[in-house]
Design an enzyme around this catalytic site. Structure first.
Site, PDB file in Angstrom:
ATOM      1  N   ASP A   1     -31.598  -4.649 -12.983  1.00  0.00           N
ATOM      2  CA  ASP A   1     -32.330  -3.431 -13.313  1.00  0.00           C
ATOM      3  C   ASP A   1     -33.448  -3.263 -12.288  1.00  0.00           C
ATOM      4  OD1 ASP A   1     -33.746  -1.399 -14.465  1.00  0.00           O
ATOM      5  OD2 ASP A   1     -34.087  -2.364 -16.378  1.00  0.00           O
TER       6      ASP A   1
ATOM      7  N   VAL B   1     -28.269  -0.274 -21.969  1.00  0.00           N
ATOM      8  CA  VAL B   1     -26.958  -0.672 -22.472  1.00  0.00           C
ATOM      9  C   VAL B   1     -27.050  -1.974 -23.264  1.00  0.00           C
ATOM     10  CG1 VAL B   1     -25.495   0.533 -20.799  1.00  0.00           C
ATOM     11  CG2 VAL B   1     -26.460  -1.686 -20.190  1.00  0.00           C
TER      12      VAL B   1
HETATM   13  P1  IMP Z   1     -34.642  -6.975 -14.077  1.00  0.00           P
HETATM   14  O1  IMP Z   1     -35.467  -8.197 -13.849  1.00  0.00           O
HETATM   15  O2  IMP Z   1     -35.474  -5.752 -14.316  1.00  0.00           O
HETATM   16  O3  IMP Z   1     -33.565  -6.749 -13.026  1.00  0.00           O
HETATM   17  O4  IMP Z   1     -33.956  -7.136 -15.460  1.00  0.00           O
HETATM   18  C1  IMP Z   1     -32.963  -8.029 -15.662  1.00  0.00           C
HETATM   19  C2  IMP Z   1     -32.864  -8.421 -17.125  1.00  0.00           C
HETATM   20  O5  IMP Z   1     -33.393  -7.419 -18.002  1.00  0.00           O
HETATM   21  C3  IMP Z   1     -31.411  -8.539 -17.459  1.00  0.00           C
HETATM   22  O6  IMP Z   1     -30.945  -9.840 -17.215  1.00  0.00           O
HETATM   23  C4  IMP Z   1     -31.395  -8.152 -18.924  1.00  0.00           C
HETATM   24  O7  IMP Z   1     -31.645  -9.275 -19.728  1.00  0.00           O
HETATM   25  C5  IMP Z   1     -32.538  -7.176 -19.088  1.00  0.00           C
HETATM   26  N1  IMP Z   1     -32.050  -5.781 -19.027  1.00  0.00           N
HETATM   27  C6  IMP Z   1     -32.192  -4.883 -18.013  1.00  0.00           C
HETATM   28  N2  IMP Z   1     -31.614  -3.704 -18.301  1.00  0.00           N
HETATM   29  C7  IMP Z   1     -31.082  -3.856 -19.545  1.00  0.00           C
HETATM   30  C8  IMP Z   1     -30.314  -2.978 -20.405  1.00  0.00           C
HETATM   31  O8  IMP Z   1     -29.980  -1.810 -20.095  1.00  0.00           O
HETATM   32  N3  IMP Z   1     -29.933  -3.498 -21.603  1.00  0.00           N
HETATM   33  C9  IMP Z   1     -30.241  -4.780 -21.987  1.00  0.00           C
HETATM   34  N4  IMP Z   1     -30.947  -5.629 -21.212  1.00  0.00           N
HETATM   35  C10 IMP Z   1     -31.363  -5.169 -19.999  1.00  0.00           C
END
Ligand code: IMP
Ligand code: MG
Length: 195
Positions: A108, A158
């Site tokens: 994300d 999601v």
């Molecule tokens: P990042 O560090 O922002 O890339 O987020 C990564 C983590 O956030 C993922 O491993 C998920 O656990 C959580 N995450 C990000 N987007 C979503 C989503 O749409 N649904 C559920 N969990 C999410």
């Protein structure tokens, strides 16, 4: 919580990637990894908890000897990233001179991966790469080498197949879009690059 329960509480999920399509894509990724890592010393590093089902299915599509390892990463509160990533390692991780493939449920903001990448690089793996099931293109704060991507999706929240909202919905066999309530809902396709 089942989908029926979700509907009863006013929250609704709609299927974005069904089980058949999900599993077909995971088999493709497994075959790709099998040919890319032949003769290598592959360590699949599962990011808990979200990567559990993906790692489980992906690993069984890889026709090579592998080592499975795990790390717990947390950055989300509800449907928002907190911007702070907490890592908990399982003791005894041995990746020096080995080929590490990080297996992630979704990228994300990319913050989680930046933190994990830094921590792993310090342990001198032979190679370090990322395999993510889902990729939210719009959000990525900095370009990051994602070697394998299952599906690119829109900026929607999601759940399912490991992904949670406050620990619920992980055990759905498909990926679904979460709608906080059923009001004013358009049907999103959500998927940007169907393979
Ligand atoms: P990042 O560090 O922002 O890339 O987020 C990564 C983590 O956030 C993922 O491993 C998920 O656990 C959580 N995450 C990000 N987007 C979503 C989503 O749409 N649904 C559920 N969990 C999410
Ligand atoms: Mg989560």
């Amino acid at each position: 919580m089942s989908e029926a329960q979700a509907v009863m509480t006013g929250n609704v999920t709609t299927v974005l990637i069904d089980e058949e399509r999900l599993q077909a894509r995971i088999r493709e990724l497994g075959h790709e990894i099998t040919s890319d890592y032949a003769e290598r010393d592959l360590v699949l590093l599962c990011l808990l908890k979200g990567g559990i089902y993906f790692t489980s299915d992906l690993s069984r599509s890889i026709d090579l000897p592998i080592t499975l390892e795990f790390v717990r990463a947390r950055s989300y509160a509800g449907t928002e990233s907190t911007g702070e990533v907490k890592l908990s390692w399982i003791d005894g991780l041995d990746i020096s001179n080995r080929d590490v493939l990080i297996v992630e449920d979704i990228v994300d903001t990319g913050l989680t991966l930046v933190e994990i990448w830094k921590a792993l690089e310090a342990q001198n793996p032979a190679t370090l790469d990322i395999c993510t099931l889902l990729y939210k293109e719009k959000h990525l704060a900095q370009p990051f080498p994602l070697r394998y991507i299952g599906f690119t999706i829109e900026d929607v929240f999601v759940v399912g197949y490991g992904l949670d909202l406050e620990e619920q919905y992980r055990n759905l066999p498909h990926i679904a879009v979460f709608h906080p309530d059923d009001a004013d809902r358009d049907e999103p396709t959500g998927l940007l690059n169907p393979p």
